[in-house]
Design a protein around this motif. Structure first.
Motif, PDB file in Angstrom:
ATOM      1  N   VAL A  38       0.850  -1.185   0.000  1.00  0.00           N
ATOM      2  CA  VAL A  38       0.000   0.000   0.000  1.00  0.00           C
ATOM      3  C   VAL A  38       0.893   1.245   0.000  1.00  0.00           C
ATOM      4  O   VAL A  38       0.590   2.237   0.649  1.00  0.00           O
ATOM      5  N   ALA A  40       2.666   4.638  -1.623  1.00  0.00           N
ATOM      6  CA  ALA A  40       2.025   5.733  -2.343  1.00  0.00           C
ATOM      7  C   ALA A  40       3.087   6.759  -2.703  1.00  0.00           C
ATOM      8  O   ALA A  40       4.280   6.527  -2.546  1.00  0.00           O
ATOM      9  N   ARG A  52      -3.900   5.753   2.847  1.00  0.00           N
ATOM     10  CA  ARG A  52      -3.524   4.353   2.670  1.00  0.00           C
ATOM     11  C   ARG A  52      -4.590   3.410   3.220  1.00  0.00           C
ATOM     12  O   ARG A  52      -4.615   2.224   2.872  1.00  0.00           O
ATOM     13  N   ARG A  55      -6.809   1.733   0.552  1.00  0.00           N
ATOM     14  CA  ARG A  55      -6.013   0.717  -0.159  1.00  0.00           C
ATOM     15  C   ARG A  55      -5.932  -0.555   0.673  1.00  0.00           C
ATOM     16  O   ARG A  55      -6.091  -1.670   0.164  1.00  0.00           O
ATOM     17  N   PHE A 111      -1.481  -4.769  -5.571  1.00  0.00           N
ATOM     18  CA  PHE A 111      -1.536  -3.400  -5.076  1.00  0.00           C
ATOM     19  C   PHE A 111      -2.841  -2.778  -5.538  1.00  0.00           C
ATOM     20  O   PHE A 111      -3.461  -3.235  -6.499  1.00  0.00           O
ATOM     21  N   ALA A 112      -3.266  -1.730  -4.845  1.00  0.00           N
ATOM     22  CA  ALA A 112      -4.521  -1.059  -5.164  1.00  0.00           C
ATOM     23  C   ALA A 112      -4.255   0.419  -5.344  1.00  0.00           C
ATOM     24  O   ALA A 112      -3.565   1.024  -4.539  1.00  0.00           O
ATOM     25  N   GLY A 113      -4.801   0.994  -6.412  1.00  0.00           N
ATOM     26  CA  GLY A 113      -4.673   2.434  -6.593  1.00  0.00           C
ATOM     27  C   GLY A 113      -4.103   2.850  -7.926  1.00  0.00           C
ATOM     28  O   GLY A 113      -4.464   3.886  -8.457  1.00  0.00           O
ATOM     29  N   GLU A 114      -3.193   2.065  -8.479  1.00  0.00           N
ATOM     30  CA  GLU A 114      -2.617   2.446  -9.763  1.00  0.00           C
ATOM     31  C   GLU A 114      -3.640   2.348 -10.878  1.00  0.00           C
ATOM     32  O   GLU A 114      -4.562   1.531 -10.841  1.00  0.00           O
ATOM     33  N   LEU A 128       1.568   5.940  -9.481  1.00  0.00           N
ATOM     34  CA  LEU A 128       0.883   5.944  -8.193  1.00  0.00           C
ATOM     35  C   LEU A 128       0.256   7.291  -7.875  1.00  0.00           C
ATOM     36  O   LEU A 128      -0.156   7.543  -6.761  1.00  0.00           O
ATOM     37  N   GLU A 131      -3.389   8.334  -6.099  1.00  0.00           N
ATOM     38  CA  GLU A 131      -3.681   8.625  -4.702  1.00  0.00           C
ATOM     39  C   GLU A 131      -3.826  10.119  -4.479  1.00  0.00           C
ATOM     40  O   GLU A 131      -4.372  10.569  -3.490  1.00  0.00           O
ATOM     41  N   SER A 136     -10.074   9.539  -7.256  1.00  0.00           N
ATOM     42  CA  SER A 136      -9.649   8.326  -6.552  1.00  0.00           C
ATOM     43  C   SER A 136      -9.737   8.499  -5.050  1.00  0.00           C
ATOM     44  O   SER A 136      -9.853   7.532  -4.314  1.00  0.00           O
TER      45      SER A 136
END
Length: 325
Positions: A38, A40, A52, A55, A111-114, A128, A131, A136
């Protein structure tokens, strides 16, 4: 693969794509079959510790419990993890402390977010920066709200106004210089409310969740504390104090950063909060002087759009554990 690295997984946030390794890593922490992270854009910054959380929730919900999750070390992170572990939301042993001088190897990385590859990034991996994007921030924080306010029961008999004071900010950046006058005006104009001051450095994380969960209207300058909007119940309100000035310095200097109007507005929308903006006199790196008359006007409007819950009323019919799967 020992010849290429993705530098934006934790550092070099302004580069994109896979880059050739100029030197071989000399420090390898461990090798994993599966590993999640997670990280960033600013791994050790206060706001990132808050951003975070969504995520982390997404990964906890999607992955088997035996997949380790890398997180950067930060005092706030430790408080967050302790809070979540106490409620059996996660196994604290699952979290791996990130060492920015090391390289971690895994056969599969989650991973989460990209944003990933596609037309939006010209075929490259985004760095990244999602974030930091408005949209998002809004969407996943509703999950944070649902989880952290899931057991809220109304105890206060008066509407709660929470006034953020950045007296703990580095170099007093965006601290409201006429905070005392603003607070006095709010207390005078809204005697039917409890008006409280919030200074982030003075509270443990558990106290933060409670104070923001109880708040009906939050008033605060643009800054890290507004990431805590995720802990508001639905139907609350926020009055953000923006800054009007812009210093003339190097392009990448924070001082040159214009006011990002949609940043916390989108977060507010994501947690079903009414959003109001009052422009103060100041810059990103200086103190700000609030327009007290304007803030009072907007606070009155905000209170008019907030339905105060009855004592004993629950924010939700069920707790938010479903957000964890």
């Amino acid at each position: 693969d020992r010849t290429r690295a993705f530098p934006t997984h934790g550092n070099h946030p302004h580069q994109r794509g896979f880059m050739p390794l100029t030197t071989q890593p000399t420090k390898i922490i461990a090798r994993y079959d599966k590993l999640a992270h997670v990280l960033a854009v600013y791994p050790t910054a206060f706001p990132e510790s808050m951003l975070r959380i969504p995520r982390l929730i997404l990964l906890l919900k999607a992955l088997p419990p035996d997949v380790p999750i890398i997180m950067p070390k930060h005092p706030l992170r430790d408080d967050i993890l302790e809070y979540m572990a106490k409620r059996d939301w996660l196994d604290r042993e699952r979290i791996v402390d990130w060492d920015e001088t090391a390289v971690y190897y895994a056969n599969t990385v989650y991973f989460a977010g990209e944003m990933g590859r596609g037309d939006a990034t010209n075929g490259q991996w985004d760095s990244l920066k999602t974030e930091q994007c408005s949209w998002s921030m809004a969407r996943p924080n509703s999950m944070v709200q649902r989880l952290f306010t899931g057991n809220y029961v109304q105890k206060k008999t008066k509407p709660q106004i929470l006034v953020v004071h950045r007296s703990d900010a580095t170099n007093s950046a965006r601290m409201v210089s006429n905070h005392d006058e603003l607070f006095a005006a709010l207390a005078r104009e809204f005697p039917q409310c409890d008006v409280r001051v919030f200074v982030g450095a003075e509270h443990k994380f558990e106290e933060v969740v409670q104070m923001w969960g109880e708040a009906d209207v939050v008033i605060g300058p643009h800054g890290a504390a507004l990431t805590l909007l995720s802990f508001l119940r639905p139907g609350r309100a926020v009055v953000e104090l923006g800054y009007s000035g812009r210093a003339r310095r190097g392009y990448y200097s924070p001082a040159v950063m214009p006011f990002p109007a949609s940043y916390y507005q989108s977060l507010a929308v994501g947690v079903q909060a009414h959003y109001y903006l009052s422009m103060a006199d100041g810059m990103y790196t200086t103190t700000m002087k609030a327009d007290i008359e304007d803030v009072v006007l907007l606070t009155r409007r905000a209170l008019g759009n907030v339905t105060v819950m009855d004592v004993g009323e629950k924010a939700w019919a069920n707790d938010g554990r479903a957000e964890l799967g």
